[in-house]
Each structure stands twice: as C-alpha cells, then as structure tokens.
Scaffold this motif. Structure first.
Motif, PDB file in Angstrom:
ATOM      1  N   ASP A   8      78.229  24.189  -0.338  1.00 50.70           N
ATOM      2  CA  ASP A   8      78.164  22.745  -0.555  1.00 50.70           C
ATOM      3  C   ASP A   8      76.771  22.202  -0.229  1.00 50.70           C
ATOM      4  O   ASP A   8      76.063  22.745   0.622  1.00 50.70           O
ATOM      5  CB  ASP A   8      79.200  22.028   0.324  1.00 50.70           C
ATOM      6  CG  ASP A   8      80.619  22.208  -0.211  1.00 50.70           C
ATOM      7  OD1 ASP A   8      80.783  22.828  -1.285  1.00 50.70           O
ATOM      8  OD2 ASP A   8      81.556  21.739   0.458  1.00 50.70           O
ATOM      9  N   ASN A   9      76.426  21.099  -0.897  1.00 49.87           N
ATOM     10  CA  ASN A   9      75.149  20.419  -0.677  1.00 49.87           C
ATOM     11  C   ASN A   9      73.948  21.291  -1.033  1.00 49.87           C
ATOM     12  O   ASN A   9      72.880  21.167  -0.447  1.00 49.87           O
ATOM     13  CB  ASN A   9      75.037  19.893   0.764  1.00 49.87           C
ATOM     14  CG  ASN A   9      76.098  18.850   1.054  1.00 49.87           C
ATOM     15  OD1 ASN A   9      76.593  18.190   0.138  1.00 49.87           O
ATOM     16  ND2 ASN A   9      76.467  18.709   2.309  1.00 49.87           N
ATOM     17  N   ALA A  41      80.208  18.664  -5.291  1.00 50.93           N
ATOM     18  CA  ALA A  41      80.238  17.260  -5.694  1.00 50.93           C
ATOM     19  C   ALA A  41      81.018  17.050  -6.998  1.00 50.93           C
ATOM     20  O   ALA A  41      80.885  16.019  -7.641  1.00 50.93           O
ATOM     21  CB  ALA A  41      78.820  16.719  -5.836  1.00 50.93           C
ATOM     22  N   GLY A 154      75.303  12.300  -5.330  1.00 50.46           N
ATOM     23  CA  GLY A 154      76.343  13.170  -5.881  1.00 50.46           C
ATOM     24  C   GLY A 154      75.922  13.934  -7.118  1.00 50.46           C
ATOM     25  O   GLY A 154      76.764  14.430  -7.858  1.00 50.46           O
TER      26      GLY A 154
END
Ligand code: ZN
Length: 165
Positions: A8-9, A41, A154
C-alpha cells in the motif's frame, strides 16, 4: 539493499494484458507505456490489486480475477443507444468509459459505454466486462514510495510523481 515489493501507498508500474479465458487478448499495455497506479487506493479492480501485493520488480505472473472481484456482476440489461451529442465534445469515447447521468427519479446513475457506432453510443448501468472472469498476464515494471500528495489524492502523479493534478 532490500528488495522492494508491492504494498500500500506505493506507486506501481505494470505491463498487463487481458483475456477472458480464450487467450484472445482484448486489452494490453504492451504497445503503450506501462500502467501507473497507486497501490491500496482502488485504482484497479480489487482482485488484481490483491494478487499484485508482495510481488517484486521483474516478476511476471498470471492472475485470474473472478467477476465478483473484477467489474462485478452484470445486471443483464441490454445496452441502450444514446445520441453522441449528449456527451462532452472533444472527448474520445471508448468502451469501458463511465459517465455520471441522472436516473428517472433524479438519482445519480453511472453509465458505462459498451460500444460506439458513428453517432450512437451504447450505454448500460453495468461495466462491459461485468460478469466476466478476467485473465491477466502481469509484469511488475516499477515500484516507488508514493508522495504525501499522491496518497492524499488517491492516485499517482505520473511515473515519477511530478505530474501534479
Ligand atoms: Zn492528484
């Protein structure tokens, strides 16, 4: 040096091709730039995002994504023709694009383009690939940490994070 894996990210670049189980490729990034997206996202269908997690740069793999984790189930409605004039001018219309419309009771409605024929655009309330199991061939091309702005928005700001929008 630690090897980076997809989590993630992070902004991920992949090459992909897609078929529906018969090996006939219906979409591919191979002739274009890699697809750039922000992992975690919901930029891509959930089943694919899940199966890319923990992969490393250079990894190639196949991912079968059931419809429920892809574009959802179809509502069975036949796509209906709408006049081209109802869509913004100067926008290239293509199957798979979504537009917001107003339903019969004034509710917000997402309409997906299924087909464009001259001045007729065929739309329905389900994605053209709804109800289909998606067969992806994936190659992970790049992984980098997302910027704060990208996480807040996002979405990625291009491969290098410098295309602000
Ligand atoms: Zn942005």
């Amino acid at each position: 040096m630690t090897s980076q894996t997809v989590s993630d990210n992070h902004v991920i670049q992949i090459h992909y091709s897609l078929h529906l189980g018969d090996s006939e490729v219906i979409d591919s990034s191979r002739e274009r730039e890699p697809l750039v997206y922000l992992h975690g996202a919901s930029n891509i269908v959930p089943g694919l995002e899940r199966q890319i997690t923990d992969k490393a740069v250079g990894e190639k793999f196949s991912a079968v994504v059931p419809a429920a984790e892809g574009y959802g189930e179809t509502d069975g409605a036949t796509p209906q023709p709408v006049d081209r004039n109802n869509f913004p001018e100067g926008v290239e219309l293509d199957a798979g694009m979504a537009f917001q419309a107003e339903g019969p009771d004034g509710e917000d409605l997402t309409l997906w383009i299924h087909e464009v024929q001259d001045d007729q655009v065929f739309v329905a309330t389900h994605h053209p690939l709804a109800g289909k199991d998606l067969h992806f061939d994936i190659e992970v091309i790049g992984i980098r940490a997302a910027t704060e702005d990208e996480v807040a928005h996002g979405h990625p700001h291009g491969p290098d994070g410098d295309q602000v929008h």
